[in-house]
Motif scaffolding. Structure first.
Motif, PDB file in Angstrom:
ATOM      1  N   UNK B 478     -49.725  36.871  70.264  1.00  0.00           N
ATOM      2  CA  UNK B 478     -50.305  37.776  69.274  1.00  0.00           C
ATOM      3  C   UNK B 478     -49.177  38.402  68.453  1.00  0.00           C
ATOM      4  N   UNK B 479     -49.303  38.295  67.133  1.00  0.00           N
ATOM      5  CA  UNK B 479     -48.368  38.950  66.222  1.00  0.00           C
ATOM      6  C   UNK B 479     -49.083  40.180  65.667  1.00  0.00           C
ATOM      7  N   UNK B 480     -48.529  41.354  65.904  1.00  0.00           N
ATOM      8  CA  UNK B 480     -49.148  42.578  65.387  1.00  0.00           C
ATOM      9  C   UNK B 480     -48.263  43.149  64.279  1.00  0.00           C
ATOM     10  N   UNK B 481     -48.892  43.381  63.142  1.00  0.00           N
ATOM     11  CA  UNK B 481     -48.170  43.933  61.994  1.00  0.00           C
ATOM     12  C   UNK B 481     -48.713  45.314  61.669  1.00  0.00           C
ATOM     13  N   UNK B 482     -47.849  46.157  61.122  1.00  0.00           N
ATOM     14  CA  UNK B 482     -48.296  47.474  60.676  1.00  0.00           C
ATOM     15  C   UNK B 482     -48.914  47.383  59.286  1.00  0.00           C
ATOM     16  N   UNK B 483     -48.410  46.474  58.483  1.00  0.00           N
ATOM     17  CA  UNK B 483     -48.902  46.349  57.107  1.00  0.00           C
ATOM     18  C   UNK B 483     -50.284  45.704  57.110  1.00  0.00           C
ATOM     19  N   UNK B 484     -51.106  46.105  56.158  1.00  0.00           N
ATOM     20  CA  UNK B 484     -52.461  45.558  56.084  1.00  0.00           C
ATOM     21  C   UNK B 484     -52.591  44.603  54.910  1.00  0.00           C
ATOM     22  N   UNK B 485     -53.322  43.516  55.102  1.00  0.00           N
ATOM     23  CA  UNK B 485     -53.521  42.589  53.998  1.00  0.00           C
ATOM     24  C   UNK B 485     -54.599  43.079  53.035  1.00  0.00           C
ATOM     25  N   UNK B 486     -54.457  42.694  51.794  1.00  0.00           N
ATOM     26  CA  UNK B 486     -55.460  43.010  50.761  1.00  0.00           C
ATOM     27  C   UNK B 486     -55.973  41.728  50.151  1.00  0.00           C
ATOM     28  N   UNK B 487     -55.858  40.630  50.893  1.00  0.00           N
ATOM     29  CA  UNK B 487     -56.279  39.342  50.357  1.00  0.00           C
ATOM     30  C   UNK B 487     -55.147  38.330  50.280  1.00  0.00           C
ATOM     31  N   UNK B 488     -53.956  38.724  50.753  1.00  0.00           N
ATOM     32  CA  UNK B 488     -52.796  37.827  50.615  1.00  0.00           C
ATOM     33  C   UNK B 488     -52.759  36.742  51.675  1.00  0.00           C
ATOM     34  N   UNK B 489     -53.581  36.856  52.713  1.00  0.00           N
ATOM     35  CA  UNK B 489     -53.590  35.796  53.724  1.00  0.00           C
ATOM     36  C   UNK B 489     -52.603  36.012  54.854  1.00  0.00           C
ATOM     37  N   UNK B 490     -52.456  37.256  55.307  1.00  0.00           N
ATOM     38  CA  UNK B 490     -51.476  37.556  56.373  1.00  0.00           C
ATOM     39  C   UNK B 490     -51.742  36.778  57.657  1.00  0.00           C
ATOM     40  N   UNK B 491     -53.019  36.568  57.972  1.00  0.00           N
ATOM     41  CA  UNK B 491     -53.331  35.901  59.239  1.00  0.00           C
ATOM     42  C   UNK B 491     -52.765  34.487  59.253  1.00  0.00           C
ATOM     43  N   UNK B 492     -52.584  33.938  58.071  1.00  0.00           N
ATOM     44  CA  UNK B 492     -52.041  32.590  57.937  1.00  0.00           C
ATOM     45  C   UNK B 492     -50.520  32.633  57.801  1.00  0.00           C
ATOM     46  N   UNK B 493     -50.046  33.447  56.850  1.00  0.00           N
ATOM     47  CA  UNK B 493     -48.624  33.453  56.496  1.00  0.00           C
ATOM     48  C   UNK B 493     -47.750  33.879  57.677  1.00  0.00           C
ATOM     49  N   UNK B 494     -48.161  34.935  58.384  1.00  0.00           N
ATOM     50  CA  UNK B 494     -47.311  35.434  59.467  1.00  0.00           C
ATOM     51  C   UNK B 494     -47.392  34.541  60.695  1.00  0.00           C
TER      52      UNK B 494
END
Lengths: 166, 768
Positions: B478-494
């Motif tokens: 599990x990768x946990x980030x503090x920053x929130x996505x607004x449509x950029x596709x974080x679940x994929x990119x990170x």
């Protein structure tokens, strides 16, 4: 007094939503969008502007694309409503949905349901096989993320692929 | 997986209506809030009678600013300056309203319908005061004060210089000056703002669900307003956030009021902004007026630039990020030995300014790039050639501009290749061919023009962003980030970045975002910063987790870590695929353990790693745009015939998503160039409060674009990445305006005010 009136400001309505018949009692002023979202919990239909311009709330009423923020739930009495939740065939995405993913036609996803419903209706009416025609079809909806390029390609490809079902 | 156009993991749920945005949450029995907003741009509240509103069935309570003394604390500016004349911005101001839309009272009821009914029953006695609705009005002699404590309405006045601009201007062979007015629009995320809050009785935490770009910033301010530690507030941003674009990175008054009332009432409360509120009460980026003067030699070589600009800060200073970015963005891609750049930020009776995609840069680029075209015109030279002789050269990096960045360090460009970018765009555009076609069109009496616009973007700003990785009991990471996505596709990119750091297939990796209980520190998604900061943190944490997993495997497999590799979800001895352990087995030993049983000697338990990446300074992305337009002299309509974007954001993680960012940013820039203007009348009344009046570009207004990429990695982070979220927007107003003025050149008509509306074109042609 209309025959579906139950109280001073409430009405009994019957709708068929994504193929399921629903009997409900609704306030006169409940919008169709709020009825779908908050009463039936079909939250895939989104509310972006509440004045009929952005198109995020687009659903099909008896097959025609309508703005569910500009309709009252009571106006849907006796009608069939289809929402984005009914587009896929079980786990299988429709060709239009597949095409949206392939062409990166969505980013935040908030406007996406409305674009899908508008495009699905247009494709049912006839081919949308040029970018110019696709831009016209899409121009009734607003997207702030994508710049529309992916949406245009996605609709053209879905049209080329013989998309009929939406 | 870095560099691969991996399809987005987010798409399936978003395409099937299964996404979860704030207003989709299940909060049974949740009360709903509605805000009474000032109808006046400047007014004193003499009296407010809420008796009838409180008596309405279904109303839980009504509170004015005077009723909520705990909230009469200022929301501090996000970015400040010692010279700022700050005035307090209260969540619900108790006495004075300073802009139309400012919240003055709140109703909580069992439904939004009832809450809005109750708003109409509140009786307010206002003393209407004179209002200021432009920087010109604010700075006029004897102007009324927006705030009594700030006579003259100047919030901050800052000057930066390099070299000796005054002497250089006095001695330059050629000088030109112009005034440019740049109106900027709002963010217009398709999902409006909103916030819900509840008290978790099991823990006593105030749990808050906002749709924000900055969960930790929001948490810290809610803790400040509720007077509790930050651990007593848990902010959980729903995993789907319907766009941000800047305003959602700010803290608005409602963000304090709703959690405070949820705690006061001991009951969930939510407020979803409606679009009419969004038009008046959500911060936007506002007008700047630039007075630019340039001095140059016979070859068009820049000797000096002087730019004095007025910035509309709105009714309060929510932060000085926008004008300070403008201040340092001016020189762009050019070597300029003498620079004078001067900011006069003033208070007006309009909604405060926040960053909006581009954040102060489009305005600076208008000032600089429009003057580059004027220089070419003055010398009878080609605008591409004038730019060419001024570009910072590829061997001059790191390049020191001579100004100071907003963090106090010397403004330094880390990397880039502006000449190569310039030529690549001109090649793709077929610049010489376009000029031929332009001449042919002119010969037919058609008004066709060509415009160029170059920029730099300081992105990937600090202070830091974090990532936390953990091996889970099922063998996934599990990768946990503090920053929130607004449509950029974080679940994929990170997941792509973590896959490369771990050496593990992406399908064993999941990304979670936006919960302050899962990672204690963070800044948020803004300023094209997250791939640089959170991306680098993810890579570092992933590499460390790989080492830690192999350290455990080394003990259990009785070998050395150097002999181990990942094969699918197994750690195996190199060359012996049957000799290994699954990640589930490793997690079982090191993370799950057996009740009361001692670990094997040498196994360090707790396979999780956390890394924070703090960039040394901003990484500079760059780009150049080229456009051909045709103007209809009768109607003033502008048609974009061609548009080429050259973009350099260093290493690209997912090319499909980067293209999406650039194209989306471009559409936003088209809005700023041609359509969007949040218009206020002289009394400070907003005149564009629906999408019927405020023209957000649709698919027919946004033309097709051709993309050219350059990849100059940044040396400032281990991925070599730079930001991609805003570059597409930044030079569009300047580029289109240059093209339009080029088209109008046969008439000598000038267009100096953005957006370029048909009425302005016709007026300019009539005047010319």
């Amino acid at each position: 007094m209309p025959e579906n009136t139950v109280g001073e400001d409430t009405h009994r309505i019957t709708t068929t939503v994504n193929g399921v018949t629903q009997e409900s009692v609704v306030d006169s002023r409940l919008s169709l969008a709020d009825f779908l979202r908050h009463r039936l919990r079909l939250t895939g239909t989104h509310v972006g502007c509440e004045h009929g311009v952005c198109g995020a709330c687009t659903v099909h009423l008896d097959g025609a694309a309508v703005r569910s923020c500009l309709m009252f739930a009571v106006q849907a009495d006796g009608h069939t409503v289809d929402t984005v939740e009914g587009l896929a065939n079980g786990d299988e995405l429709s060709p239009l949905q597949e095409s949206f993913a392939r062409h990166h036609a969505l980013q935040c996803g908030f406007c996406t349901s409305g674009f899908l419903m508008s495009a699905a209706e247009a494709l049912r009416e006839g081919p949308v096989d040029t970018p110019e025609r696709a831009r016209e079809v899409l121009s009734g909806n607003l997207c702030r993320c994508t710049g529309y390029a992916g949406l245009v390609s996605a609709v053209v490809e879905a049209s080329d692929g013989g998309e009929g079902r939406g | 997986m870095i560099g691969v156009a991996v399809p987005r993991r987010e798409d399936r749920r978003l395409l099937t209506g299964a996404g979860t945005y704030l207003d989709d949450l299940d909060l049974p029995g949740c009360y709903e809030a509605a805000f009474l907003r000032s109808p006046h741009a400047s007014a004193r509240v003499l009296a407010m009678d809420t008796t009838a509103a409180k008596a309405l069935p279904g109303v839980i309570g009504v509170w004015t600013g005077r009723d909520l003394a705990d909230l009469v604390k200022p929301i501090p500016p996000k970015v400040t300056n010692p010279k700022l004349y700050d005035v307090p911005r209260y969540p619900l101001p108790p006495e004075y309203a300073r802009f139309v839309g400012e919240p003055l009272a709140v109703v909580v009821a069992t439904s939004r319908h009832i809450a809005e009914d109750a708003l109409e029953l509140i009786d307010v006695d206002y003393e209407v005061l004179p209002a200021i609705a432009s920087t010109g009005a604010a700075l006029a002699p004897d102007a009324p004060s927006v705030h009594d404590e700030v006579p003259g309405n100047v919030a901050v006045h800052l000057t930066q210089t390099a070299g000796d601009p005054e002497t250089a201007l006095a001695t330059a062979p050629h000088r030109l000056r112009e005034r440019f007015v740049v109106a900027r629009g709002g963010g217009h995320s398709m999902e409006t703002r909103g916030i819900a809050a509840s008290v978790d009785r099991a823990t006593g935490e105030i749990v808050v669900w906002p749709c924000t770009q900055s969960p930790h910033y929001t948490r810290n301010l809610i803790a400040y307003f509720c007077d509790v530690t930050e651990d007593e507030v848990r902010v959980v941003v729903p995993r789907d956030n319907g766009g941000g674009f800047g305003p959602k990175a700010q803290f608005h008054g409602e963000d304090a009021v709703v959690p405070y009332l949820a705690r006061l009432l001991g009951h969930p409360v939510k407020w979803i902004e409606d679009r009419s509120e969004n038009f008046v009460a959500t911060m936007m980026e506002r007008t700047q007026v630039h007075d630019v003067e340039v001095g140059f030699d016979d070859d068009g070589r820049l000797l000096v630039v002087k730019n004095v600009f007025q910035h509309d800060q709105g009714a309060y200073c929510a932060g000085l990020q926008v004008p300070t970015i403008t201040l340092s963005t001016l020189p762009g891609q050019y070597r300029i030995p003498n620079i004078h750049t001067e900011l006069i930020a003033c208070y007006t009776n309009m909604v405060p300014t926040s960053s909006v995609r581009g954040a102060g840069r489009p305005q600076a680029v208008v000032a600089m790039e429009r003057m580059m075209d004027r220089i070419a015109e003055h010398l009878g030279a080609d605008p591409a050639q004038v730019r060419r002789v001024n570009l910072v050269q590829a061997d001059q990096f790191p390049y020191q501009v001579g100004l100071t960045f907003r963090d106090g360090s010397p403004l330094t460009y880390d990397s880039g290749d502006f000449p190569a970018l310039h030529e690549a765009v001109l090649d793709r555009f077929d610049y010489a061919g376009e000029r031929d076609r332009q001449r042919a069109a002119l010969a037919e009496g058609r008004l066709v023009g060509i415009g160029l616009g170059a920029y730099v973007e300081g992105c990937g700003l600090g202070p830091y962003e974090g990532a936390r990785l953990r091996l889970r009991r099922d063998g996934t990471v599990l990768v946990t980030l503090a920053a929130t996505p607004l449509g950029q596709g974080y679940e994929t990119v990170y997941a792509q970045i973590a896959a490369d750091g771990l050496g593990l297939d992406m399908r064993h990796i999941t990304v979670a975002t936006g919960d302050t209980a899962s990672i204690p520190f963070g800044q948020g998604s803004f300023a094209s910063r997250t791939t640089v900061t959170a991306g680098s943190a993810t890579l570092q944490a992933a590499r460390r987790l790989r080492e830690r997993i192999l350290d455990v495997a080394e003990v259990l497999l009785k070998t050395s870590a150097a002999n181990l590799c990942f094969v699918d979800d197994r750690v195996c001895v190199v060359g012996e695929p049957d000799h290994g352990l699954t990640l589930t087995e490793i997690a079982q030993v090191a993370n799950i353990g057996k009740h009361g049983i001692t670990l094997p000697p040498g196994v360090n338990p707790g396979l999780e790693t956390t890394s924070y990446f703090a960039p040394e300074r901003a990484a500079y992305a760059s780009g150049m745009h080229a456009a051909t337009v045709e103007v209809d002299p009768e109607t003033g309509q502008i048609r974009i015939l061609r548009y080429v974007i050259g973009h350099d954001c260093g290493t690209v993680i997912n090319p499909m998503l980067v293209d999406g960012q650039v194209l989306g940013g471009f559409a936003h820039g088209i809005g700023n160039a041609l359509y969007e203007e949040p218009h206020y009348d002289a009394a400070g009344q907003p005149q564009t409060t629906s999408y019927l009046d405020y023209a957000l570009p649709s698919a027919v207004e946004v033309p097709p674009v051709e993309l050219v990429h350059l990849y100059t990695p940044s040396p400032l982070n281990p991925l070599g990445v730079k930001g991609a979220g805003e570059g597409g927007t930044i030079p569009v107003p300047a580029t289109v305006a240059n093209a339009v003025e080029d088209a109008l050149r046969p008439f000598g008509a000038r267009i100096t005010s953005l957006p370029l509306t048909p009425a302005k074109i016709v007026a300019a042609l009539t005047a010319g």
